[in-house]
Write an enzyme that holds these catalytic residues in place. Structure first.
Site, PDB file in Angstrom:
ATOM      1  N   SER A 208       6.472  -2.174   0.224  1.00 18.60           N
ATOM      2  CA  SER A 208       5.228  -2.874   0.550  1.00 18.60           C
ATOM      3  C   SER A 208       4.813  -3.874  -0.516  1.00 18.60           C
ATOM      4  O   SER A 208       4.272  -4.940  -0.206  1.00 18.60           O
ATOM      5  CB  SER A 208       4.111  -1.858   0.783  1.00 18.60           C
ATOM      6  OG  SER A 208       4.444  -0.967   1.827  1.00 18.60           O
ATOM      7  N   HIS A 254       0.345  -2.955  -3.396  1.00 17.03           N
ATOM      8  CA  HIS A 254       0.101  -4.102  -2.521  1.00 17.03           C
ATOM      9  C   HIS A 254      -0.526  -5.261  -3.286  1.00 17.03           C
ATOM     10  O   HIS A 254      -0.094  -6.410  -3.176  1.00 17.03           O
ATOM     11  CB  HIS A 254      -0.804  -3.692  -1.367  1.00 17.03           C
ATOM     12  CG  HIS A 254      -0.168  -2.733  -0.411  1.00 17.03           C
ATOM     13  ND1 HIS A 254      -0.705  -2.430   0.822  1.00 17.03           N
ATOM     14  CD2 HIS A 254       0.979  -2.005  -0.505  1.00 17.03           C
ATOM     15  CE1 HIS A 254       0.080  -1.557   1.448  1.00 17.03           C
ATOM     16  NE2 HIS A 254       1.097  -1.282   0.656  1.00 17.03           N
TER      17      HIS A 254
END
Length: 304
Positions: A208, A254
């Site tokens: 991610s 992230h």
């Protein structure tokens, strides 16, 4: 393969905000035109020239004045070589993720804790080995291996779909080497921020961080090409909302990947042409040094 239109009659497959479509890829709206034939060209078709960008046809023919000189090799907007397959690195990265996912499934069947050896972990005690494990214990490789590690089908499925969607346009615009550097640095940036801010014994894994880096780079590239920013901004906001509202998501990875990806891409697409290679190498080096500094500071906190 679509046949290009004539220089006098460029195709006008209008897209966002009335922008014409690329004469080779009509479904891709663009605000950039070839400096020789003035036909619209998308990032995949842009070839860096002494002034502006040219389309592959004009580079091949020298603008109608015979073959182009050997020195005028096609280049992407970031100075990378134009390749026949602009998805090669994306395919390799996708294959590595899938291969490691299958290895994880096989290890679970055999009882070997592959995930526990490769995920991002600051510092903890492994009860099966009765010893300290983690990045602070010297297992630096976890910062990178965690980027290619997944445990759940939904997790890898979402990340690989995102990679397949975001990767090829960036790979075509940046070139293979620069795209690889962008992906790896984004993944490392996500791991580094997770290492800095998460609990020392909190494991994390997944691509991610690297995917968010590609998303940030896409926003930078679209801004550079003066594309309509609304679609990518909406996607970014939705992903950030999902990051902070959904439980058990490492928001640090992230955010770290997003910041690093945007920073690296900015250096790549805004570098002056005459010092492009130097600026690109310098931008990657500065980002890598920042990542090393974050890891070093956190390691001192955990072991000092």
């Amino acid at each position: 393969m679509d046949q290009p239109g004539s220089p006098q009659e460029p195709q006008h497959a209008h897209g966002h905000d009335g922008l014409p479509g690329c004469h080779r890829h009509p479904d891709r709206p663009t605000g950039i035109r070839c400096t020789r034939c003035e036909r619209p060209i998308c990032p995949e078709c842009m070839v860096s020239a002494s002034v502006g960008f040219q389309c592959p046809d004009c580079v091949r023919t020298g603008g109608g004045a015979g073959p182009a000189p050997r020195a005028s090799a096609p280049r992407t907007i970031a100075g990378g070589a134009v390749t026949a397959d602009p998805r090669l690195i994306t395919k390799i990265l996708l294959g590595l993720n899938v291969a490691l996912f299958l290895a994880v499934l096989a290890s679970e069947q055999s009882g070997f804790d592959l995930v526990g050896r490769l995920d991002m972990l600051g510092l903890a005690v492994d009860p099966s080995r009765y010893q300290w494990v983690g990045v602070a214990h010297g297992e630096w490789y976890r910062l990178l291996t965690a980027v290619f590690l997944h445990q759940q089908f939904a997790h890898i499925g979402f990340n690989m779909l995102s990679l397949w969607w975001l990767g090829p346009p960036l790979e075509a615009a940046l070139g293979r080497l620069r795209f690889t550097a962008l992906y790896l640095l984004s993944g490392l940036g996500g791991s580094a921020l997770s290492y800095l801010l998460e609990a020392q014994n909190q494991p994390s894994l997944g691509a991610s961080g690297a995917i968010f880096g590609l998303l940030g780079a896409t926003a930078v590239l679209m801004r550079r090409l003066r594309y309509d920013m609304r679609p990518v901004l909406i996607l970014l906001v939705l992903n950030l909302a999902f990051t902070f509202l959904w439980p058990n998501i490492a928001w640090q990875a992230h955010v770290g990947g997003l910041v690093v990806g945007a920073a690296v891409a900015f250096g790549m697409v805004h570098a002056p042409r005459e010092r492009r290679a130097l600026v690109h190498a310098g931008a990657c080096a500065v980002v890598l040094l920042a990542i090393v500094a974050v890891v070093w500071v956190r390691t001192l906190q955990l072991t000092g």
